[in-house]
Design a protein around this motif. Sequence first.
Motif, short mmCIF file in Angstrom:
data_model
loop_
_atom_site.label_atom_id
_atom_site.label_comp_id
_atom_site.label_asym_id
_atom_site.label_seq_id
_atom_site.Cartn_x
_atom_site.Cartn_y
_atom_site.Cartn_z
N LEU A 1 0.83 -1.21 0.00
CA LEU A 1 0.00 0.00 0.00
C LEU A 1 0.87 1.26 0.00
O LEU A 1 0.59 2.22 -0.74
CB LEU A 1 -0.92 -0.01 1.22
N ASP A 2 1.92 1.25 0.81
CA ASP A 2 2.83 2.40 0.81
C ASP A 2 3.49 2.59 -0.55
O ASP A 2 3.67 3.73 -1.01
CB ASP A 2 3.90 2.21 1.89
N SER A 3 3.83 1.48 -1.19
CA SER A 3 4.47 1.58 -2.51
C SER A 3 3.51 2.16 -3.54
O SER A 3 3.89 2.99 -4.38
CB SER A 3 4.96 0.20 -2.95
N LEU A 4 2.25 1.73 -3.48
CA LEU A 4 1.28 2.25 -4.44
C LEU A 4 0.94 3.70 -4.16
O LEU A 4 0.67 4.48 -5.09
CB LEU A 4 0.00 1.39 -4.39
N ARG A 5 0.95 4.11 -2.91
CA ARG A 5 0.65 5.50 -2.59
C ARG A 5 1.71 6.46 -3.13
O ARG A 5 1.44 7.65 -3.33
CB ARG A 5 0.54 5.65 -1.07
N ASP A 6 2.90 5.94 -3.38
CA ASP A 6 3.94 6.79 -3.96
C ASP A 6 3.57 7.26 -5.36
O ASP A 6 4.14 8.26 -5.86
CB ASP A 6 5.28 6.04 -4.00
N PHE A 7 2.64 6.53 -6.01
CA PHE A 7 2.25 6.92 -7.37
C PHE A 7 1.15 7.97 -7.38
O PHE A 7 0.84 8.52 -8.43
CB PHE A 7 1.77 5.69 -8.14
N VAL A 8 0.54 8.22 -6.23
CA VAL A 8 -0.56 9.18 -6.19
C VAL A 8 -0.09 10.58 -6.58
O VAL A 8 -0.74 11.25 -7.42
CB VAL A 8 -1.23 9.17 -4.80
N PRO A 9 1.02 11.12 -6.01
CA PRO A 9 1.48 12.45 -6.47
C PRO A 9 1.80 12.50 -7.96
O PRO A 9 1.54 13.51 -8.62
CB PRO A 9 2.73 12.69 -5.62
N VAL A 10 2.33 11.39 -8.47
CA VAL A 10 2.63 11.35 -9.91
C VAL A 10 1.35 11.46 -10.73
O VAL A 10 1.29 12.18 -11.73
CB VAL A 10 3.40 10.06 -10.25
N ALA A 11 0.30 10.76 -10.25
CA ALA A 11 -0.98 10.81 -10.96
C ALA A 11 -1.59 12.20 -10.88
O ALA A 11 -2.15 12.72 -11.87
CB ALA A 11 -1.94 9.77 -10.38
N VAL A 12 -1.50 12.82 -9.72
CA VAL A 12 -2.06 14.17 -9.57
C VAL A 12 -1.34 15.16 -10.50
O VAL A 12 -1.97 16.00 -11.15
CB VAL A 12 -1.97 14.61 -8.10
N SER A 13 -0.03 15.02 -10.57
CA SER A 13 0.74 15.91 -11.44
C SER A 13 0.39 15.68 -12.90
O SER A 13 0.29 16.62 -13.70
CB SER A 13 2.24 15.70 -11.22
N ALA A 14 0.20 14.39 -13.25
CA ALA A 14 -0.14 14.08 -14.64
C ALA A 14 -1.49 14.64 -15.02
O ALA A 14 -1.69 15.17 -16.13
CB ALA A 14 -0.10 12.57 -14.86
#
Length: 411
Positions: free
Chosen positions: A154-167
Motif C-alpha cells: 500500500l505504501d508503494s502504491l501511494r507513492d504513485f498518487v502524487p505522480v498521478a495528480v501531477s499528470a
Amino acid sequence: MNWRIGWVPFSALLVAQAAQAQSVGYEETLAAARAEQPMLEAGALRVQARRDAADAADELPDPRVRAGVMNLPVTGPAAFNPYAQLPTQLAVGIEQEIPNLARRRARYGLAGSEIGIAEARLGLSERSILAEAGTAWIGLYYAQQRLALARDSLDSLRDFVPVAVSAVASGSARPAESLAIRRELLEIEDAITRIEAARAAARARLQRYIAGSEPVAAGGAPQVTVDPEELRFALEANPELRLADAEQRRAEAAADLARAEKRPDFGVSVTYGHRNPDFGSVISVMGSVTLPIFTDRRQNPRIAAAEADAAAASAERVDRLRAIRARFETDLAEWRSALQQWERARDQLLPLARDRADLETASFAAGRADLVEVIAAKSALALLELEILEREQMAVEAAATLRLTYGEDRP
C-alpha cells in the motif's frame, strides 16, 4: 497546544502495549499447550481416580456384623425372659462374603480397562488441543506476514498518487485515471482489513493455550513437508484407536464378569451367643455357598448380552480403524493439493506477475504505457503475493495437522 502534553501518554501507551506483547514460537506454543490446560488437568485427574478405584477392585466386600436376640419365648411362663430357657441367647457375630476368584479377577480387569479408557480420552484431548494451538499459531504467523506485505504494498502504491495528480494537472492524464488508482488502493486497504480480522481471530484462539494478552508469532513456520509412509505406519497408535481398544477390553471384562456369576460364591460367619450362666455361652461357625441354579433365566441371558456387547466393541474397533485410515488419506490428499497449488503459484504465477509489473513500469518510463496500467500491474502483483501466502498457510496448516494428528508431534 503543546505537543509534549499529548506525547507523554501516547508513549506510555506504546510502552504498555510492548510490555503486553509476548513473542512465542511454534514449538513453544505446543509445549505451553501441553502444560497447565484445564482440560488436560481434568483428564489427568480422571485417570488418577480410575487408578485409585482399581486398587480396591478385587478386594473382598466389607464384613457384616450381626447382633440380636435368638429364640426368645413370647408366650408361656418364660415369655420375654432371655434367661429362662436353654435356646434363648443374646447373639453377636460377624460374617464375610467371599466372591469367587473369577469374579474378583473380572472386576479387576474391568477397573483396569476403565484406566485405559481414561488415558485414551486424555490422549484425544491432548491431540485436539495441540492441533488447535498449532493451527492458531500458524494462522497468527501468516496473518502477520500478510499484513506486513499488504502495508508495504500500500505504501508503494501511494507513492504513485502524487505522480498521478501531477499528470492530471499537466493534462497528460485523464482525471478518471486518478479514480482508477484510488480503486486499486481501496482493494489493498480491504485486504488489510480482512487480514487484521484474521490476525485478531488467530490471536484470540492462541490466547486460550498460552499466557499473555497480546501473543506475537515469532521464529519460522513449521515444515510444509511430511512423510506419508511414516504417518501411515503410526496409525495403529492413534489415540482414537487406543480408545477403541480400551472400550473393547472393558466389554470383554464385562463378559468375564457375567460368566463368573455362574460360579458359586462363598461366605463364612462366626456368632457368639450369651445365655443363662446355668446353660453356658455358645459359639457358632457357619459357612455358605451360592447355588447358581436356573441359569437359563438368570446368568445365561446376562452372559449373552455381555458377549454381544464385546462383539459389538470389536466390530466398532474395526470400523474406527477404517474411519481413521479414510480420514488420514483425505487429509493427506488435501495437503498434497494445497502444497501443489502453493508451489504452482509461487513458481509459475508469481514470476509472470513480476514480469508484467516490470514491463509496465518500463513502458511507462518510455512513454508507451499509462500510469493506470502500471498501478494495476503492481496491485495485481501485491494481491497475488498475498494469495500465495494464503496458499502457503493452507499447505503448512495441512502438514502440521497431519503431524499433530497422526505422527511425531502427537504426545
